[in-house]
Design a protein around this motif. Structure first.
Motif, mmCIF file in Angstrom:
data_model
loop_
_atom_site.group_PDB
_atom_site.id
_atom_site.type_symbol
_atom_site.label_atom_id
_atom_site.label_comp_id
_atom_site.label_asym_id
_atom_site.label_seq_id
_atom_site.Cartn_x
_atom_site.Cartn_y
_atom_site.Cartn_z
ATOM 1 N N THR A 94 0.838 -1.204 0.000
ATOM 2 C CA THR A 94 0.000 0.000 0.000
ATOM 3 C C THR A 94 0.873 1.255 0.000
ATOM 4 O OG1 THR A 94 -0.077 -0.253 2.365
ATOM 5 C CG2 THR A 94 -1.989 -1.021 1.140
ATOM 6 N N ARG A 95 0.259 2.391 -0.358
ATOM 7 C CA ARG A 95 0.998 3.649 -0.415
ATOM 8 C C ARG A 95 1.500 3.992 0.982
ATOM 9 N NH1 ARG A 95 -1.500 8.862 -1.698
ATOM 10 N NH2 ARG A 95 0.425 9.994 -1.870
ATOM 11 N N GLY A 96 2.768 4.370 1.067
ATOM 12 C CA GLY A 96 3.319 4.769 2.358
ATOM 13 C C GLY A 96 3.785 3.593 3.194
ATOM 14 N N SER A 97 3.575 2.336 2.702
ATOM 15 C CA SER A 97 4.025 1.177 3.476
ATOM 16 C C SER A 97 5.542 1.077 3.404
ATOM 17 C CB SER A 97 3.392 -0.098 2.921
ATOM 18 O OG SER A 97 3.936 -0.370 1.657
ATOM 19 N N LEU A 98 6.114 0.372 4.377
ATOM 20 C CA LEU A 98 7.572 0.196 4.398
ATOM 21 C C LEU A 98 8.039 -0.506 3.131
ATOM 22 C CD1 LEU A 98 8.634 -0.877 7.979
ATOM 23 C CD2 LEU A 98 9.233 1.183 6.746
ATOM 24 N N ARG A 99 7.227 -1.518 2.697
ATOM 25 C CA ARG A 99 7.611 -2.279 1.512
ATOM 26 C C ARG A 99 7.681 -1.357 0.294
ATOM 27 N NH1 ARG A 99 4.329 -6.988 1.949
ATOM 28 N NH2 ARG A 99 5.834 -7.568 3.505
ATOM 29 N N MET A 100 6.689 -0.450 0.197
ATOM 30 C CA MET A 100 6.661 0.500 -0.919
ATOM 31 C C MET A 100 7.878 1.430 -0.847
ATOM 32 S SD MET A 100 5.113 1.636 -3.526
ATOM 33 C CE MET A 100 3.380 1.746 -3.804
ATOM 34 N N LEU B 249 19.671 -7.040 -10.409
ATOM 35 C CA LEU B 249 19.659 -6.235 -9.189
ATOM 36 C C LEU B 249 18.243 -6.062 -8.651
ATOM 37 C CD1 LEU B 249 22.266 -3.425 -9.971
ATOM 38 C CD2 LEU B 249 22.486 -5.342 -8.398
ATOM 39 N N LEU B 250 17.268 -5.915 -9.570
ATOM 40 C CA LEU B 250 15.877 -5.773 -9.122
ATOM 41 C C LEU B 250 15.413 -7.044 -8.421
ATOM 42 C CD1 LEU B 250 14.089 -3.897 -12.046
ATOM 43 C CD2 LEU B 250 14.480 -3.096 -9.723
ATOM 44 N N ALA B 251 15.765 -8.192 -9.028
ATOM 45 C CA ALA B 251 15.365 -9.480 -8.426
ATOM 46 C C ALA B 251 16.004 -9.629 -7.048
ATOM 47 C CB ALA B 251 15.774 -10.632 -9.334
ATOM 48 N N THR B 252 17.313 -9.354 -6.943
ATOM 49 C CA THR B 252 17.963 -9.508 -5.633
ATOM 50 C C THR B 252 17.432 -8.460 -4.658
ATOM 51 O OG1 THR B 252 19.793 -8.285 -6.575
ATOM 52 C CG2 THR B 252 20.138 -10.636 -6.288
ATOM 53 N N GLY B 253 17.135 -7.233 -5.183
ATOM 54 C CA GLY B 253 16.564 -6.182 -4.325
ATOM 55 C C GLY B 253 15.241 -6.646 -3.740
ATOM 56 N N GLY B 254 14.401 -7.281 -4.596
ATOM 57 C CA GLY B 254 13.108 -7.798 -4.135
ATOM 58 C C GLY B 254 13.305 -8.837 -3.038
ATOM 59 N N LEU B 255 14.280 -9.738 -3.247
ATOM 60 C CA LEU B 255 14.538 -10.782 -2.240
ATOM 61 C C LEU B 255 15.018 -10.162 -0.932
ATOM 62 C CD1 LEU B 255 16.243 -13.594 -4.343
ATOM 63 C CD2 LEU B 255 13.954 -13.537 -3.377
ATOM 64 N N VAL B 256 15.891 -9.139 -1.064
ATOM 65 C CA VAL B 256 16.415 -8.469 0.134
ATOM 66 C C VAL B 256 15.267 -7.830 0.917
ATOM 67 C CG1 VAL B 256 17.780 -6.484 0.903
ATOM 68 C CG2 VAL B 256 18.741 -8.096 -0.742
ATOM 69 N N ILE B 257 14.337 -7.183 0.173
ATOM 70 C CA ILE B 257 13.195 -6.528 0.847
ATOM 71 C C ILE B 257 12.357 -7.582 1.567
ATOM 72 C CG2 ILE B 257 11.029 -5.298 0.448
ATOM 73 C CD1 ILE B 257 12.462 -3.804 -1.809
ATOM 74 N N LEU B 258 12.075 -8.698 0.853
ATOM 75 C CA LEU B 258 11.273 -9.766 1.474
ATOM 76 C C LEU B 258 11.950 -10.273 2.743
ATOM 77 C CD1 LEU B 258 9.941 -12.040 -1.394
ATOM 78 C CD2 LEU B 258 8.689 -10.472 0.069
ATOM 79 N N TYR B 259 13.275 -10.488 2.638
ATOM 80 C CA TYR B 259 14.023 -11.049 3.763
ATOM 81 C C TYR B 259 14.020 -10.087 4.950
ATOM 82 C CZ TYR B 259 17.931 -12.786 6.476
ATOM 83 O OH TYR B 259 18.706 -13.236 7.501
ATOM 84 N N THR B 260 14.293 -8.767 4.653
ATOM 85 C CA THR B 260 14.405 -7.827 5.772
ATOM 86 C C THR B 260 13.048 -7.521 6.395
ATOM 87 O OG1 THR B 260 14.489 -6.094 4.114
ATOM 88 C CG2 THR B 260 16.550 -6.613 5.189
#
Ligand SMILES: Nc1ncnc2c1ncn2[C@@H]1O[C@H](COP(=O)(O)OP(=O)(O)OP(=O)(O)O)[C@@H](O)[C@H]1O
Ligand SMILES: [Mg+2]
Length: 448
Positions: free
Chosen positions: A2-8, A175-186
């Motif tokens: 969602t807008r403003g979420s940490l994931r975003m 880099l986008l794929a690894t960035g996505g994995l890093v976000i999921l992990y953190t």
């Protein structure tokens, strides 16, 4: 997301970082490569210019000529983009075999030091080098020019840039794929946090507990502290409510007793009002006590069906024996319900009491499982309740039938307690269309 979420926020930051970084890398690499290629070209052309000067001799008639062709064969291929020219004032210019039309601008070869700049050549813009040297016998000057079409340089840099863009795009994807994995992990601990908070809210966990990343641990500790304080506050309030009720009940019992004695005397009318009010107070006390207890009894051992039900029905048979109504238990599968047994008793006795009060002759009690819950069904053959009055029947203090004793609190209590346990009480007409009421109590079954 969602807008403003940490994931975003993380995703946008990673995206900006990758795009910005790759643009800087791309532009920088391309500039570096172009500079490198240019300097190689320049060095090579200066070398060719010096070679041209070395090979040039003056014929007896004074015209310039070459001892032998230049070592680079490209100067011999027509329109190859590699050209040379030697000029002497008063003589026709001497040109490489590659020049088939036009010539090089001799104005660029009037200084003793090598000078270069892009200029128009025989086949488009060409990087042109030139310088002049006096003839050994002092009879004049020779002007030397060497040129290479700019397109040769441009082709090399363009090919490099195309390849670079391909590689950088691949790198961006990786880099986008690894960035996505890093976000999921953190963010995983945050998902777990949300899940645990939901479990505490629903009552399936009492504390957050567990091991958490150091950044979250203080929050979890504080939250557990808050839960602990809350629990203590609730149990203190419960104890106080219990003490208050006990104190009031003793006085109430004395008052009721006195009112009963008075009712037999001359002040009978007032004493009956007094008695009525005492019963109402007692019922209100029951309700508030039941609520206080229900909120504090989350996560208890649960209630066994039918063991918990049968003694209540037996008590109801005794309570309503004067009306000669028959309580029939058809039964159903055994189950452990996720509700405190006192709350269960309160709900069931209110529904069974209503059935006992309004049934003409028969009350049926049966149950079945449905969607992870147990439906306990009380069917009576009394007057029933019209569909548009059902909501009013649940309202605290509402009685639809003033002829039968009551305070109008039974259904409100039953509904309150059932909802606190995650269930519900519903009233409806009988499916076969005959006279009577069906009171269904849905309660959650305790998971193993
Ligand atoms: N089985 C039933 N058949 C017909 N009417 C009912 C039945 N159950 C409840 N009602 C109606 O709904 C009203 C509200 O019921 P509720 O149990 O809340 O109060 P009560 O039985 O009158 O009093 P209390 O339960 O506090 O002693 C009743 O007064 C009655 O009119
Ligand atoms: Mg009732």
């Amino acid at each position: 997301m969602t807008r403003g979420s940490l994931r975003m926020r993380f995703s946008l930051a990673v995206l900006a970082w990758i795009i910005g970084g790759l643009i800087v890398v791309g532009v920088g690499t391309s500039a570096l490569f172009t500079r490198h290629i240019e300097s190689r070209f320049h060095a090579e052309l200066q070398q060719h210019l010096l070679e041209l000067a070395e090979l040039t001799i003056v014929s007896p008639d004074g015209s310039p000529r070459l001892e032998r062709p230049l070592s680079d064969p490209r100067y011999a291929v027509p329109d190859s983009g590699f050209y040379w020219q030697v000029d002497r004032h008063g003589f026709p210019p001497l040109r490489s075999p590659s020049v088939t039309k036009g010539g090089l601008d001799t104005a660029l070869a009037h200084q003793p030091d090598i000078f270069h700049r892009p200029a128009n050549g025989p086949t488009g813009v060409a990087m042109t080098y030139g310088f002049t040297r006096p003839i050994a016998d002092g009879s004049g000057y020779l002007h030397y020019l060497i040129a290479t079409d700019q397109r040769h340089l441009d082709d090399v840099t363009k090919a490099f840039e195309a390849e670079l863009i391909g590689w950088l795009s691949l790198l961006a994807l990786a880099l986008l794929a690894t960035g996505g994995l890093v976000i999921l992990y953190t963010l995983k601990p945050l998902n777990r946090l949300a899940g645990t908070v939901a479990a505490v809210r629903s009552g399936s966990a009492r504390r957050m507990g567990g091991k958490w990343p150091s950044e979250i641990t203080p929050l979890v500790h504080d939250l557990d502290g808050l839960l602990q304080a809350n629990e203590e506050m609730v149990s203190r309030a419960r104890l106080e409510a219990g003490n208050l009720a006990h104190g009031l009940r003793t006085s109430l019992a004395i008052l009721t007793d006195e009112a009963e004695t008075l009712a037999k005397g001359p002040a009978g009318e007032s004493a009956i009002t007094l008695l009525d009010q005492c019963r109402q107070i007692e019922r209100q006390l029951d309700w508030h006590l039941a609520r206080a207890r229900a909120k504090a009894s989350f996560g208890g051992p649960g209630t066994e069906m039918p063991d918990a039900l049968l003694p209540i029905i037996a008590a109801m048979r005794r309570l309503h024996q004067a009306r000669t109504v028959h309580f029939e238990v058809t039964g159903g599968p055994p189950a452990t319900l996720a509700i405190d047994s006192r709350d269960f008793a309160e709900i069931v006795s209110n529904l069974a009491d209503n059935a006992g009060k309004w049934a003409t002759s028969l009350i049926n009690i049966g149950w079945h499982t449905q969607d992870g819950g147990l439906c306990l069904v009380f069917t009576d053959d009394g007057p029933g309740i019209p569909a548009d009055e059902i909501a009013r029947a649940f309202a605290p203090g509402q009685r639809l039938d003033e002829n039968i004793m009551g305070n109008g609190l039974g259904l409100a209590i039953a509904q309150d307690l059932a909802r606190l346990a995650g269930g519900e009480v519903r009233l409806s007409a009988r499916v076969d269309g005959s006279k009577g009421l069906v009171a269904t109590c849905i309660l959650p079954i305790k998971s193993a």
